[in-house]
Design a protein around this motif. Sequence first.
Motif, PDB file in Angstrom:
ATOM      1  N   LEU A 176       0.823  -1.209   0.000  1.00 27.93           N
ATOM      2  CA  LEU A 176       0.000   0.000   0.000  1.00 27.93           C
ATOM      3  C   LEU A 176       0.854   1.255   0.000  1.00 27.93           C
ATOM      4  O   LEU A 176       0.600   2.205  -0.738  1.00 27.93           O
ATOM      5  N   VAL A 177       1.867   1.276   0.869  1.00 26.96           N
ATOM      6  CA  VAL A 177       2.709   2.468   1.029  1.00 26.96           C
ATOM      7  C   VAL A 177       3.962   2.052   1.795  1.00 26.96           C
ATOM      8  O   VAL A 177       3.940   1.089   2.572  1.00 26.96           O
ATOM      9  N   ARG A 178       5.065   2.779   1.577  1.00 29.88           N
ATOM     10  CA  ARG A 178       6.329   2.477   2.248  1.00 29.88           C
ATOM     11  C   ARG A 178       6.754   3.651   3.133  1.00 29.88           C
ATOM     12  O   ARG A 178       6.240   4.763   3.007  1.00 29.88           O
ATOM     13  N   GLY A 179       7.740   3.373   3.997  1.00 33.74           N
ATOM     14  CA  GLY A 179       8.309   4.431   4.835  1.00 33.74           C
ATOM     15  C   GLY A 179       7.313   5.036   5.803  1.00 33.74           C
ATOM     16  O   GLY A 179       7.342   6.246   6.064  1.00 33.74           O
ATOM     17  N   VAL A 180       6.462   4.209   6.366  1.00 33.77           N
ATOM     18  CA  VAL A 180       5.370   4.697   7.219  1.00 33.77           C
ATOM     19  C   VAL A 180       5.845   4.965   8.641  1.00 33.77           C
ATOM     20  O   VAL A 180       6.545   4.149   9.243  1.00 33.77           O
ATOM     21  N   ALA A 181       5.441   6.117   9.155  1.00 35.27           N
ATOM     22  CA  ALA A 181       5.620   6.439  10.576  1.00 35.27           C
ATOM     23  C   ALA A 181       4.285   6.964  11.091  1.00 35.27           C
ATOM     24  O   ALA A 181       3.712   7.893  10.503  1.00 35.27           O
ATOM     25  N   PHE A 182       3.769   6.367  12.148  1.00 31.43           N
ATOM     26  CA  PHE A 182       2.490   6.802  12.711  1.00 31.43           C
ATOM     27  C   PHE A 182       2.703   7.977  13.661  1.00 31.43           C
ATOM     28  O   PHE A 182       3.784   8.156  14.236  1.00 31.43           O
ATOM     29  N   ARG A 183       1.663   8.777  13.824  1.00 32.49           N
ATOM     30  CA  ARG A 183       1.745   9.949  14.696  1.00 32.49           C
ATOM     31  C   ARG A 183       1.947   9.543  16.152  1.00 32.49           C
ATOM     32  O   ARG A 183       2.632  10.237  16.909  1.00 32.49           O
ATOM     33  N   SER A 184       1.354   8.432  16.521  1.00 32.49           N
ATOM     34  CA  SER A 184       1.500   7.928  17.887  1.00 32.49           C
ATOM     35  C   SER A 184       1.034   6.480  17.899  1.00 32.49           C
ATOM     36  O   SER A 184       0.430   5.992  16.940  1.00 32.49           O
ATOM     37  N   GLU A 185       1.286   5.804  19.001  1.00 22.92           N
ATOM     38  CA  GLU A 185       0.790   4.444  19.142  1.00 22.92           C
ATOM     39  C   GLU A 185      -0.727   4.413  19.134  1.00 22.92           C
ATOM     40  O   GLU A 185      -1.353   3.472  18.633  1.00 22.92           O
TER      41      GLU A 185
END
Length: 252
Positions: A176-185
């Motif tokens: 779907l997408v790469r290099g993902v970082a979430f805003r928070s847990e």
Amino acid sequence: MNNKTSPFSAVTPAFMADYDHVHPSGGRHPQCLRNRLANVGIDARKHLSSQLDLNLLTDRQYQFIAETSDDGWLIGGGDSTKLKRADTAHAEIWRTGPDNVEQGGLSYSVINTVLKSIAFGPMLLKPLRVNYTDTNELELLFEYDPSSNIGLLLALLSQVMACPCGDYGNPFHITLVRGVAFRSEQTKVHFFEQVGEVVLNWRARYSEGVLFGDGGVDFFANREEILFHYSPRLASGVEADIPALLKMIAER
């Protein structure tokens, strides 16, 4: 020859569970890691799907996700907010490596001849869940059934197209997408709750699986370039003269 009754079953659920998709098997030649993009797979772009709207798995407003790679979303029409990438959604079945034997791959013309010689039924994909990988990618996973059309085709290709750069490539997902970082847990939890409901709805509505286009397969030079399309020619199953195909490849 009908593969449902043939002895080859190189790919099993246990194999798929244990397979190292981060460091796949296709690395037994110095050129493999640099040129392993060619693959046989299922084209899953937006205009081919009348059942699954992959956009329902995105966070284009970045409510939950803080950042992605510069490619952005690879599905549901692509992403015009990053590097204006096209929609390249696809599920790999078998990676073939470079366009020649000397570099550990197989000639594209040979691959085309092999695929034209295989008769198969429509490829149905059964959504399973959205996964977050150790390499920070989001992917839609599909169920693996070795007796399904796609399972039989995978087992056949694992024998007929065996080569130093060939590998299974984890065919049962769409990146779907790469290099993902979430805003928070917390936002990560909310994101998976949201997409989890979407996939559960798909599983209920399409318990037999879904088709993309005519249910055929494609030969990709890379994720953006499709060289050949192969339509189903059977109602179900996979049929091929495996000894003849192996002989043909050996003589090339």
